[in-house]
Design a protein around this motif. Sequence first.
Motif, PDB file in Angstrom:
ATOM      1  N   GLY A  13       0.774  -1.226   0.000  1.00  0.00           N
ATOM      2  CA  GLY A  13       0.000   0.000   0.000  1.00  0.00           C
ATOM      3  C   GLY A  13       0.810   1.283   0.000  1.00  0.00           C
ATOM      4  N   GLY A  14       1.972   1.260  -0.613  1.00  0.00           N
ATOM      5  CA  GLY A  14       2.798   2.462  -0.701  1.00  0.00           C
ATOM      6  C   GLY A  14       4.090   2.376   0.084  1.00  0.00           C
ATOM      7  N   PHE A  15       4.267   1.339   0.877  1.00  0.00           N
ATOM      8  CA  PHE A  15       5.512   1.147   1.612  1.00  0.00           C
ATOM      9  C   PHE A  15       6.417   0.185   0.844  1.00  0.00           C
ATOM     10  CE2 PHE A  15       2.585   2.798   4.664  1.00  0.00           C
ATOM     11  CZ  PHE A  15       3.356   3.588   5.489  1.00  0.00           C
ATOM     12  N   PRO A  16       7.727   0.394   0.883  1.00  0.00           N
ATOM     13  CA  PRO A  16       8.642  -0.429   0.081  1.00  0.00           C
ATOM     14  C   PRO A  16       8.712  -1.864   0.603  1.00  0.00           C
ATOM     15  CG  PRO A  16       9.686   1.633   0.764  1.00  0.00           C
ATOM     16  CD  PRO A  16       8.444   1.491   1.574  1.00  0.00           C
ATOM     17  N   LEU A  17       8.216  -2.791  -0.193  1.00  0.00           N
ATOM     18  CA  LEU A  17       8.223  -4.201   0.183  1.00  0.00           C
ATOM     19  C   LEU A  17       8.050  -5.049  -1.065  1.00  0.00           C
ATOM     20  CD1 LEU A  17       8.342  -6.069   2.708  1.00  0.00           C
ATOM     21  CD2 LEU A  17       5.849  -6.142   2.618  1.00  0.00           C
ATOM     22  N   SER A  18       8.801  -6.124  -1.140  1.00  0.00           N
ATOM     23  CA  SER A  18       8.670  -7.067  -2.256  1.00  0.00           C
ATOM     24  C   SER A  18       8.902  -8.472  -1.721  1.00  0.00           C
ATOM     25  CB  SER A  18       9.678  -6.749  -3.364  1.00  0.00           C
ATOM     26  OG  SER A  18      11.009  -6.912  -2.907  1.00  0.00           O
ATOM     27  N   ALA A  19       8.651  -9.454  -2.572  1.00  0.00           N
ATOM     28  CA  ALA A  19       8.785 -10.836  -2.122  1.00  0.00           C
ATOM     29  C   ALA A  19       9.013 -11.766  -3.302  1.00  0.00           C
ATOM     30  CB  ALA A  19       7.535 -11.280  -1.353  1.00  0.00           C
ATOM     31  N   VAL A  20       9.606 -12.896  -2.996  1.00  0.00           N
ATOM     32  CA  VAL A  20       9.614 -14.042  -3.892  1.00  0.00           C
ATOM     33  C   VAL A  20       8.839 -15.138  -3.185  1.00  0.00           C
ATOM     34  CG1 VAL A  20      10.988 -15.727  -5.160  1.00  0.00           C
ATOM     35  CG2 VAL A  20      11.886 -13.413  -4.799  1.00  0.00           C
ATOM     36  N   VAL A  21       7.811 -15.634  -3.843  1.00  0.00           N
ATOM     37  CA  VAL A  21       6.993 -16.725  -3.328  1.00  0.00           C
ATOM     38  C   VAL A  21       7.211 -17.908  -4.254  1.00  0.00           C
ATOM     39  CG1 VAL A  21       4.683 -17.461  -2.635  1.00  0.00           C
ATOM     40  CG2 VAL A  21       5.291 -15.026  -2.566  1.00  0.00           C
ATOM     41  N   GLY A  22       7.564 -19.049  -3.690  1.00  0.00           N
ATOM     42  CA  GLY A  22       7.856 -20.173  -4.574  1.00  0.00           C
ATOM     43  C   GLY A  22       7.657 -21.522  -3.932  1.00  0.00           C
ATOM     44  N   LYS A  23       7.782 -22.530  -4.758  1.00  0.00           N
ATOM     45  CA  LYS A  23       7.689 -23.904  -4.274  1.00  0.00           C
ATOM     46  C   LYS A  23       8.817 -24.158  -3.276  1.00  0.00           C
ATOM     47  CE  LYS A  23       5.356 -25.497  -8.450  1.00  0.00           C
ATOM     48  NZ  LYS A  23       5.383 -26.367  -9.650  1.00  0.00           N
ATOM     49  N   ALA A  24       8.459 -24.761  -2.156  1.00  0.00           N
ATOM     50  CA  ALA A  24       9.387 -24.870  -1.035  1.00  0.00           C
ATOM     51  C   ALA A  24      10.692 -25.552  -1.421  1.00  0.00           C
ATOM     52  CB  ALA A  24       8.714 -25.616   0.113  1.00  0.00           C
ATOM     53  N   ALA A  25      10.619 -26.601  -2.233  1.00  0.00           N
ATOM     54  CA  ALA A  25      11.832 -27.337  -2.598  1.00  0.00           C
ATOM     55  C   ALA A  25      12.809 -26.470  -3.380  1.00  0.00           C
ATOM     56  CB  ALA A  25      11.456 -28.570  -3.413  1.00  0.00           C
ATOM     57  N   ILE A  26      12.269 -25.517  -4.148  1.00  0.00           N
ATOM     58  CA  ILE A  26      13.128 -24.603  -4.906  1.00  0.00           C
ATOM     59  C   ILE A  26      13.628 -23.478  -3.997  1.00  0.00           C
ATOM     60  CG2 ILE A  26      13.211 -22.983  -6.832  1.00  0.00           C
ATOM     61  CD1 ILE A  26      11.073 -24.685  -8.207  1.00  0.00           C
ATOM     62  N   MET A  27      12.745 -22.962  -3.164  1.00  0.00           N
ATOM     63  CA  MET A  27      13.092 -21.822  -2.322  1.00  0.00           C
ATOM     64  C   MET A  27      14.184 -22.148  -1.313  1.00  0.00           C
ATOM     65  SD  MET A  27      11.344 -19.195  -3.295  1.00  0.00           S
ATOM     66  CE  MET A  27      11.371 -18.066  -1.908  1.00  0.00           C
ATOM     67  N   ASP A  28      14.321 -23.400  -0.943  1.00  0.00           N
ATOM     68  CA  ASP A  28      15.342 -23.790   0.042  1.00  0.00           C
ATOM     69  C   ASP A  28      16.698 -24.084  -0.576  1.00  0.00           C
ATOM     70  OD1 ASP A  28      14.056 -23.502   2.498  1.00  0.00           O
ATOM     71  OD2 ASP A  28      13.098 -25.475   2.361  1.00  0.00           O
ATOM     72  N   ALA A  29      16.875 -23.785  -1.862  1.00  0.00           N
ATOM     73  CA  ALA A  29      18.124 -24.160  -2.545  1.00  0.00           C
ATOM     74  C   ALA A  29      19.323 -23.328  -2.100  1.00  0.00           C
ATOM     75  CB  ALA A  29      17.943 -24.031  -4.064  1.00  0.00           C
ATOM     76  N   ALA A  30      19.109 -22.047  -1.810  1.00  0.00           N
ATOM     77  CA  ALA A  30      20.232 -21.180  -1.451  1.00  0.00           C
ATOM     78  C   ALA A  30      20.735 -21.513  -0.046  1.00  0.00           C
ATOM     79  CB  ALA A  30      19.821 -19.714  -1.522  1.00  0.00           C
ATOM     80  N   GLU A  31      22.055 -21.306   0.167  1.00  0.00           N
ATOM     81  CA  GLU A  31      22.640 -21.520   1.484  1.00  0.00           C
ATOM     82  C   GLU A  31      22.215 -20.406   2.438  1.00  0.00           C
ATOM     83  OE1 GLU A  31      24.432 -24.146   2.394  1.00  0.00           O
ATOM     84  OE2 GLU A  31      24.356 -25.041   0.388  1.00  0.00           O
ATOM     85  N   ALA A  32      22.221 -20.705   3.740  1.00  0.00           N
ATOM     86  CA  ALA A  32      21.910 -19.698   4.741  1.00  0.00           C
ATOM     87  C   ALA A  32      22.868 -18.515   4.600  1.00  0.00           C
ATOM     88  CB  ALA A  32      22.009 -20.283   6.147  1.00  0.00           C
ATOM     89  N   GLY A  33      22.291 -17.299   4.530  1.00  0.00           N
ATOM     90  CA  GLY A  33      23.103 -16.108   4.344  1.00  0.00           C
ATOM     91  C   GLY A  33      23.262 -15.695   2.904  1.00  0.00           C
ATOM     92  N   GLY A  34      22.876 -16.568   1.987  1.00  0.00           N
ATOM     93  CA  GLY A  34      23.013 -16.250   0.569  1.00  0.00           C
ATOM     94  C   GLY A  34      21.968 -15.274   0.067  1.00  0.00           C
ATOM     95  N   LEU A  35      20.864 -15.153   0.793  1.00  0.00           N
ATOM     96  CA  LEU A  35      19.795 -14.234   0.420  1.00  0.00           C
ATOM     97  C   LEU A  35      19.501 -13.301   1.587  1.00  0.00           C
ATOM     98  CD1 LEU A  35      17.303 -16.791  -1.204  1.00  0.00           C
ATOM     99  CD2 LEU A  35      19.067 -15.453  -2.361  1.00  0.00           C
ATOM    100  N   GLY A  36      18.928 -12.159   1.290  1.00  0.00           N
ATOM    101  CA  GLY A  36      18.549 -11.231   2.350  1.00  0.00           C
ATOM    102  C   GLY A  36      18.883  -9.798   1.996  1.00  0.00           C
ATOM    103  N   GLY A  37      18.930  -8.947   2.994  1.00  0.00           N
ATOM    104  CA  GLY A  37      19.223  -7.531   2.808  1.00  0.00           C
ATOM    105  C   GLY A  37      18.964  -6.789   4.105  1.00  0.00           C
TER     106      GLY A  37
END
Length: 428
Positions: free
Chosen positions: A272-296
């Motif tokens: 609603g006007g505040f900066p926010l985005s997301a990736v929504v995906g199948k769990a088996a794919i979403m868990d592929a990256a190592e811990a710390g590899g994604l974020g901000g």
Amino acid sequence: MTSNTSLQQRRLSAVPRGVGNAFPIFADRAEGSEVWDVEGRRYIDFAGGIAVLNTGHRHPKVLAAVHEQLDKYTHTAFQVLPYEPYIELAERLNELAPFHGDAKTILFSTGAEAVENAIKTAKAHTSRSGVIAFTGAFHGRTMLAMSLTGKVAPYRKKFGPGVAGVYHVPFPAPEHGVSVAETLRALEFLFRADIEPSEVAAIIIEPVQGEGGFHPAPNELLEELRRICDQHGIVLIADEIQTGFARTGKMFGIENTTIEPDLITVAKSLAGGFPLSAVVGKAAIMDAAEAGGLGGTYAGSPVACAAALAVLDVIFEEKLVERANVVGAKIKAAVSRAAQRNDTVAIAGLRGPGAMVAFDIVKSRGGSEPNADATKRVVQAAIADGLVLLSCGVHGNTIRILVPLNVPDAVLEEGLARLERALAVANV
């Protein structure tokens, strides 16, 4: 007294030209589907902050949620001290995911970040490097997102080579003379000449192209892409940044089709006007990256998460999915009436699902030759009459309408009357 002219002079001195402005009009306040500038003039907003305000400016429920969160904490960094609003929003988005099976969600701040991280996730899942996008696409302005964007000027001009491993095929649109068969043939040639399917991590496509001109992706194409991705282990990404959150008469644009993606990217109207985005995906794919590899650092701001949870409530409570179809029908009826007049610019190609409506300005009635100059005149005539209106398209001749979905009928009709006047004034 502060004026638009004085602020424009300050803007030119202080801000580089690389960030453009549609109008030298400076906002002072806004409510619902209306904006007032610093000189007190009222405008009807048919742009919605470029599809950010499906629930309108300053929705009371969104503001209440934000104020409540501000009284608790504004930032901890989710990677340091996590918080419930992030988890709750991920759970809500997982429930809404337009595919079967378990889903997971990761939050960011901008649409470009979501696109970048969807590609990173696909690469981690497949251990491949290639990515295929489409001409006319817009996926953002960061280096990878810019490389995926299928339009050179102004998004890639002067910035040098893009990221390696990104390929484009023509997007099918009757107005551009490209058929689904030609798109699929180009994809086949790409697999023969440049990259084999086993090296492709992802294919990314907008269910309805945004900047490219509001062209819906044909279901026939999407079904074939789904088949190709299944056959070769490629991740299919639906970029829902502009089509999401009820705009197309479905919660997500891809739900107007018969296929399911593997990942979706969302942003814009999510919060609603505040900066926010997301990736929504199948769990088996979403868990592929190592811990710390994604974020901000700011990814998934608790304030923005609170806003987004309220936005989802508003969409359901006010039945904005259904409302999008009502608003879209009213817009199309008004544009169709204008197209029948003899004193307006020539109009063609009225299109778009739900309230994601666009039409083209052409040089002659019954023709298809783009008229970018007349399109600019329409936009300028509209703003002069107090209507915020945007153009887009490969040839710069498309008028797009992104009015908030909860626009009152009276305000919508007033805005459509101003649009019709602008279409006549521009016919010079």
